[in-house]
Design a protein around this motif. Sequence first.
Motif, PDB file in Angstrom:
ATOM      1  N   ASN A   1       0.817  -1.210   0.000  1.00  0.00           N
ATOM      2  CA  ASN A   1       0.000   0.000   0.000  1.00  0.00           C
ATOM      3  C   ASN A   1       0.858   1.271   0.000  1.00  0.00           C
ATOM      4  O   ASN A   1       0.566   2.223   0.723  1.00  0.00           O
ATOM      5  CB  ASN A   1      -0.933   0.016   1.226  1.00  0.00           C
ATOM      6  CG  ASN A   1      -1.806  -1.221   1.274  1.00  0.00           C
ATOM      7  OD1 ASN A   1      -2.294  -1.671   0.231  1.00  0.00           O
ATOM      8  ND2 ASN A   1      -1.972  -1.761   2.469  1.00  0.00           N
ATOM      9  N   GLY A   2       1.900   1.220  -0.764  1.00  0.00           N
ATOM     10  CA  GLY A   2       2.749   2.407  -0.890  1.00  0.00           C
ATOM     11  C   GLY A   2       3.664   2.652   0.281  1.00  0.00           C
ATOM     12  O   GLY A   2       4.360   3.655   0.347  1.00  0.00           O
ATOM     13  N   LYS A   3       3.675   1.710   1.251  1.00  0.00           N
ATOM     14  CA  LYS A   3       4.550   1.885   2.403  1.00  0.00           C
ATOM     15  C   LYS A   3       5.642   0.831   2.392  1.00  0.00           C
ATOM     16  O   LYS A   3       5.434  -0.276   1.895  1.00  0.00           O
ATOM     17  CB  LYS A   3       3.747   1.801   3.706  1.00  0.00           C
ATOM     18  CG  LYS A   3       2.856   3.025   3.878  1.00  0.00           C
ATOM     19  CD  LYS A   3       2.169   3.031   5.231  1.00  0.00           C
ATOM     20  CE  LYS A   3       1.420   4.353   5.427  1.00  0.00           C
ATOM     21  NZ  LYS A   3       0.721   4.380   6.715  1.00  0.00           N
ATOM     22  N   PHE A   4       6.773   1.238   2.993  1.00  0.00           N
ATOM     23  CA  PHE A   4       7.955   0.382   2.919  1.00  0.00           C
ATOM     24  C   PHE A   4       8.156  -0.365   4.229  1.00  0.00           C
ATOM     25  O   PHE A   4       8.253   0.224   5.296  1.00  0.00           O
ATOM     26  CB  PHE A   4       9.194   1.248   2.600  1.00  0.00           C
ATOM     27  CG  PHE A   4       9.117   1.885   1.241  1.00  0.00           C
ATOM     28  CD1 PHE A   4       9.852   1.354   0.173  1.00  0.00           C
ATOM     29  CD2 PHE A   4       8.327   2.996   1.008  1.00  0.00           C
ATOM     30  CE1 PHE A   4       9.779   1.937  -1.083  1.00  0.00           C
ATOM     31  CE2 PHE A   4       8.244   3.576  -0.249  1.00  0.00           C
ATOM     32  CZ  PHE A   4       8.970   3.054  -1.298  1.00  0.00           C
ATOM     33  N   TYR A   5       8.208  -1.655   4.107  1.00  0.00           N
ATOM     34  CA  TYR A   5       8.378  -2.509   5.287  1.00  0.00           C
ATOM     35  C   TYR A   5       9.556  -3.435   5.081  1.00  0.00           C
ATOM     36  O   TYR A   5       9.980  -3.698   3.954  1.00  0.00           O
ATOM     37  CB  TYR A   5       7.125  -3.358   5.525  1.00  0.00           C
ATOM     38  CG  TYR A   5       5.856  -2.553   5.731  1.00  0.00           C
ATOM     39  CD1 TYR A   5       5.571  -2.016   6.983  1.00  0.00           C
ATOM     40  CD2 TYR A   5       4.971  -2.345   4.681  1.00  0.00           C
ATOM     41  CE1 TYR A   5       4.406  -1.270   7.171  1.00  0.00           C
ATOM     42  CE2 TYR A   5       3.825  -1.613   4.862  1.00  0.00           C
ATOM     43  CZ  TYR A   5       3.531  -1.072   6.111  1.00  0.00           C
ATOM     44  OH  TYR A   5       2.400  -0.333   6.290  1.00  0.00           O
ATOM     45  N   ILE A   6      10.053  -3.937   6.218  1.00  0.00           N
ATOM     46  CA  ILE A   6      11.077  -4.962   6.141  1.00  0.00           C
ATOM     47  C   ILE A   6      10.378  -6.320   6.190  1.00  0.00           C
ATOM     48  O   ILE A   6       9.509  -6.557   7.038  1.00  0.00           O
ATOM     49  CB  ILE A   6      12.082  -4.860   7.318  1.00  0.00           C
ATOM     50  CG1 ILE A   6      12.714  -3.466   7.374  1.00  0.00           C
ATOM     51  CG2 ILE A   6      13.128  -5.956   7.232  1.00  0.00           C
ATOM     52  CD1 ILE A   6      13.454  -3.052   6.112  1.00  0.00           C
ATOM     53  N   ALA A   7      10.763  -7.176   5.252  1.00  0.00           N
ATOM     54  CA  ALA A   7      10.138  -8.511   5.191  1.00  0.00           C
ATOM     55  C   ALA A   7      11.222  -9.560   5.043  1.00  0.00           C
ATOM     56  O   ALA A   7      12.362  -9.244   4.686  1.00  0.00           O
ATOM     57  CB  ALA A   7       9.173  -8.584   4.022  1.00  0.00           C
ATOM     58  N   VAL A   8      10.858 -10.738   5.370  1.00  0.00           N
ATOM     59  CA  VAL A   8      11.767 -11.872   5.118  1.00  0.00           C
ATOM     60  C   VAL A   8      11.061 -12.855   4.202  1.00  0.00           C
ATOM     61  O   VAL A   8       9.837 -13.024   4.265  1.00  0.00           O
ATOM     62  CB  VAL A   8      12.222 -12.607   6.397  1.00  0.00           C
ATOM     63  CG1 VAL A   8      13.275 -11.810   7.142  1.00  0.00           C
ATOM     64  CG2 VAL A   8      11.049 -12.949   7.286  1.00  0.00           C
ATOM     65  N   GLN A   9      11.868 -13.479   3.376  1.00  0.00           N
ATOM     66  CA  GLN A   9      11.309 -14.494   2.492  1.00  0.00           C
ATOM     67  C   GLN A   9      12.093 -15.774   2.665  1.00  0.00           C
ATOM     68  O   GLN A   9      13.321 -15.775   2.665  1.00  0.00           O
ATOM     69  CB  GLN A   9      11.368 -14.024   1.037  1.00  0.00           C
ATOM     70  CG  GLN A   9      10.755 -15.054   0.075  1.00  0.00           C
ATOM     71  CD  GLN A   9      10.601 -14.495  -1.332  1.00  0.00           C
ATOM     72  OE1 GLN A   9      10.422 -13.286  -1.516  1.00  0.00           O
ATOM     73  NE2 GLN A   9      10.698 -15.348  -2.314  1.00  0.00           N
ATOM     74  N   ASP A  10      11.374 -16.822   2.861  1.00  0.00           N
ATOM     75  CA  ASP A  10      12.010 -18.139   2.936  1.00  0.00           C
ATOM     76  C   ASP A  10      12.370 -18.531   1.512  1.00  0.00           C
ATOM     77  O   ASP A  10      11.496 -18.645   0.661  1.00  0.00           O
ATOM     78  CB  ASP A  10      11.010 -19.147   3.547  1.00  0.00           C
ATOM     79  CG  ASP A  10      11.644 -20.498   3.789  1.00  0.00           C
ATOM     80  OD1 ASP A  10      12.390 -20.974   2.912  1.00  0.00           O
ATOM     81  OD2 ASP A  10      11.372 -21.090   4.853  1.00  0.00           O
ATOM     82  N   LEU A  11      13.669 -18.680   1.276  1.00  0.00           N
ATOM     83  CA  LEU A  11      14.102 -18.924  -0.100  1.00  0.00           C
ATOM     84  C   LEU A  11      13.654 -20.307  -0.600  1.00  0.00           C
ATOM     85  O   LEU A  11      13.510 -20.499  -1.795  1.00  0.00           O
ATOM     86  CB  LEU A  11      15.612 -18.783  -0.211  1.00  0.00           C
ATOM     87  CG  LEU A  11      16.104 -17.333  -0.115  1.00  0.00           C
ATOM     88  CD1 LEU A  11      17.642 -17.291  -0.150  1.00  0.00           C
ATOM     89  CD2 LEU A  11      15.555 -16.484  -1.255  1.00  0.00           C
ATOM     90  N   ALA A  12      13.459 -21.206   0.322  1.00  0.00           N
ATOM     91  CA  ALA A  12      13.035 -22.541  -0.093  1.00  0.00           C
ATOM     92  C   ALA A  12      11.553 -22.556  -0.474  1.00  0.00           C
ATOM     93  O   ALA A  12      11.177 -23.155  -1.479  1.00  0.00           O
ATOM     94  CB  ALA A  12      13.289 -23.542   1.030  1.00  0.00           C
ATOM     95  N   THR A  13      10.726 -21.903   0.326  1.00  0.00           N
ATOM     96  CA  THR A  13       9.281 -21.982   0.092  1.00  0.00           C
ATOM     97  C   THR A  13       8.730 -20.741  -0.601  1.00  0.00           C
ATOM     98  O   THR A  13       7.628 -20.783  -1.151  1.00  0.00           O
ATOM     99  CB  THR A  13       8.527 -22.138   1.423  1.00  0.00           C
ATOM    100  OG1 THR A  13       8.704 -20.945   2.194  1.00  0.00           O
ATOM    101  CG2 THR A  13       9.048 -23.329   2.235  1.00  0.00           C
ATOM    102  N   GLY A  14       9.467 -19.642  -0.537  1.00  0.00           N
ATOM    103  CA  GLY A  14       8.968 -18.387  -1.111  1.00  0.00           C
ATOM    104  C   GLY A  14       8.031 -17.646  -0.184  1.00  0.00           C
ATOM    105  O   GLY A  14       7.487 -16.608  -0.556  1.00  0.00           O
ATOM    106  N   ALA A  15       7.802 -18.195   1.026  1.00  0.00           N
ATOM    107  CA  ALA A  15       6.882 -17.554   1.968  1.00  0.00           C
ATOM    108  C   ALA A  15       7.474 -16.243   2.456  1.00  0.00           C
ATOM    109  O   ALA A  15       8.636 -16.176   2.839  1.00  0.00           O
ATOM    110  CB  ALA A  15       6.624 -18.483   3.145  1.00  0.00           C
ATOM    111  N   VAL A  16       6.628 -15.218   2.444  1.00  0.00           N
ATOM    112  CA  VAL A  16       7.069 -13.878   2.837  1.00  0.00           C
ATOM    113  C   VAL A  16       6.418 -13.503   4.155  1.00  0.00           C
ATOM    114  O   VAL A  16       5.231 -13.725   4.352  1.00  0.00           O
ATOM    115  CB  VAL A  16       6.687 -12.853   1.742  1.00  0.00           C
ATOM    116  CG1 VAL A  16       7.004 -11.429   2.202  1.00  0.00           C
ATOM    117  CG2 VAL A  16       7.423 -13.164   0.453  1.00  0.00           C
TER     118      VAL A  16
END
Lengths: 431, 390
Positions: A353-368
């Motif tokens: 929504n136009g806002k910047f957040y820090i996220a993590v993504q599991d590289l194996a599953t792609g889950a964010v």
Amino acid sequence: MTKLWLTVIWLLAFVPWQAQAELVIEITGGTEAALPIAIVPFGNTGFAPPEDISHVISNDLARSGRFAPLPQQDLISQPHEKAQINFQDWRLLRSEGLLVGKVDSIDGETYQVQFQLFDVYKAQQLVGKRYQVPASGLRRLAHQIADQVYQALTGEIGVFSTRLAFVTAIKNVDGTKRFALQVSDSDGANPRTVLQSKQPIMSPNWSPDGEQLTYVSFENGNAEVFVQEMTSGRRNSVAAFKGLNSAPSWSPDGKKLALTLSKAGNPEIYVLELATGRLARVTHNSQAIDTEAVWMPNGNELVFTSDRGGRPQIYKVPAIGGRAERLTFEGSYNASPDISPDGQMMTMVHVQNGKFYIAVQDLATGAVQVLTDTGRDESPSFAPNGRVILYATEQKGKGVLAAVSVDGRIHQRLGESGSEVREPAWSPIRK
Amino acid sequence: MKTSWIETIIAGSYALILHIILLALFVIGMESQTAPKFVAQPKVDIVQATVMDEAAILQEVAKQQQLEDEKRRLEQERQQEIDKKLADTQQELARKEQEFLDQQQRAELEQKQLELEQQQQQEKIAKLEQERKLQEQKTREAEQQRKLEEEKKRQAEQQRKQEEEKKQQAEQQRLIEEERRQKAEQQRKVEEQRALEAEQARKLEEEKKQKAEQERRAEEEKRKLAEADRKAEEQRKAEAEKARKLEEEKKRQAEEDRKAEEKRKAEQERKAKIAEADRLLQESLAAEQQEQEERRVAGVVDQYSLMIKQRVKRYWIRPSSAETGLQATLRVSLLPGGDVKQVTVIKSSGNSVFDRSAESAVYKAAPLPQPTDPKAAAALRDFQFIFKPE
């Protein structure tokens, strides 16, 4: 009658088994609450130390969110070594660990520091060491002890003795800005300026051994990549090509830098071999911007941001060049990747929504998983133990450093100085 | 003279007698003339005839007519007979009158003799008169008697006629009666036949009965004989039976003894079985009770296990580095009251921090909830914990 017999037989068959069977209680879950720990102020003979070691340790552990040091007033006694400990008393406080120690100096210059960490319930020493350090090294030693306590009780590598590199911008009275590349303790304390400039400084990045920093400086009017030794302060320009020279990232073996260069007209990813100065172009996409490359821990691949798909997304490409593979599909904007030391997680700036957040993504599953909630977060960087992500955010209009655990539960603020802080980089663990 | 007189008297007597006879005959003839003629009137008893058919009646009428004709004829004959007799009598009378006249001539001769004699015999005459009178009296009486007889006779005749009438009526009646009788006879005969038959049947029956009786008797006889035989046999048998019974008694006694023994044994066995069953029941009850007790204890243990679990779980601070799949097994010994006596990691998770976190959790949770029930408490004195992150 038959039924009766069966019952009897059944009982006879059952009883001995039951007699032998031991009740088993299964416990799952548990809490991940802060671990109570009693940190007794270190005893001191001779000269008083310039640093309150136990205080530093206590703060480190508390700040990690993983420990709950007992308030000083609750400590029922002040033992400094095992012989003085009545474990039964400490058990009543339900602290799992008890840290005691001594700081002694005969000359006020050299200090002898010893600490012991006990398992209160088992009345066992978990770890205990003795050091001799100069007065200037006391703080750092305190961080190191905290690391050991942390590791002993959590099983994870402590990162209290690591350092942070970040850029500060200080507004002068005349309205101009003064930029500084600073290095501090992991708690943001004890900041030292590595480089000062009237021109912007950007993208600091630590060499794998923690002895060098690379960064982008505009001091010569153009974005230029430098490498600087920490101890000597000696620095070299490694990339000053025409156009953009930015986003340097040290390879895991410390021999190469991944860079973004626009010398060919369009920002592309290159790999620079530091020893030879040989430059290898990795991406060949003249239609899009490719930038912010970081290395996979295996050193064979690069992960970078590209708008080749129209919007900024993260891709992976072999370090020697080749076909890029898109990694992010969730959200319309993903940028500024960093890869965890174990290569399993990726953190990035994720726009919602136009806002910047820090996220993590599991590289194996792609889950964010989105970890932060301020909406103005940038430049995420993994702690060397992979448990915490350092990032820059804004607070009351000012850029500040913050950290969040990879599970998003523990949030910290770092280095609340009066300056504006940007682009933090967490140093590797010093070997 | 006297003889003439007597002769006169005799002649007079004769004349008198003749006159009397003539008179009598006349009277008879008169009577015969005046006697009412019996006309047989056909008389049909209509009432009686109801049962007859017309032909029978006609026949009967004809018969009656015939009978009547016959009667009339007989009457005519009889009348002729009477007339003839009357003529004969008148002839006789004439003859006799002649005779009498002869006699009178003789008598007149004789009269003179008689009158001669009369005087001689005046006394005799008186005497004779007396006698005569007596005789007359006698004759009168006889006449009277005769008249009476006549009357009687007439009456008898009348009677006879009436009888005849009656007879005829009776005859008719008889015929009817006869018919009836015949019918009755027939009926009777039928009856008789029936009776005969019945009799015959009866006789047959009787015969049968007799035969049966005979047979019965024979049978009886036989039976008696047989009975006798039987009795003899029975006697013999009785003897044999007696002997047998004696034998049997002996056997029975033996058997009884054996049975008594068996029974005693069976009883013993039964008692043993009952005792066994009782014991089993007791055992079962005990087992059941024990089971129940165990169940109760298990219930308490379960309850406290849960409490212990929750308490330990609350105190367990799991290291966040704990990856799923880690699992540590601890053996815990408690002191009475729930304090931890000993905690041993009997199966490490391979992560010492994880193991220790589990151990610490147990220690921190102490004193663990302990039931007051000693059995349940005993079950919860030593147990195992399995710690898993998930």
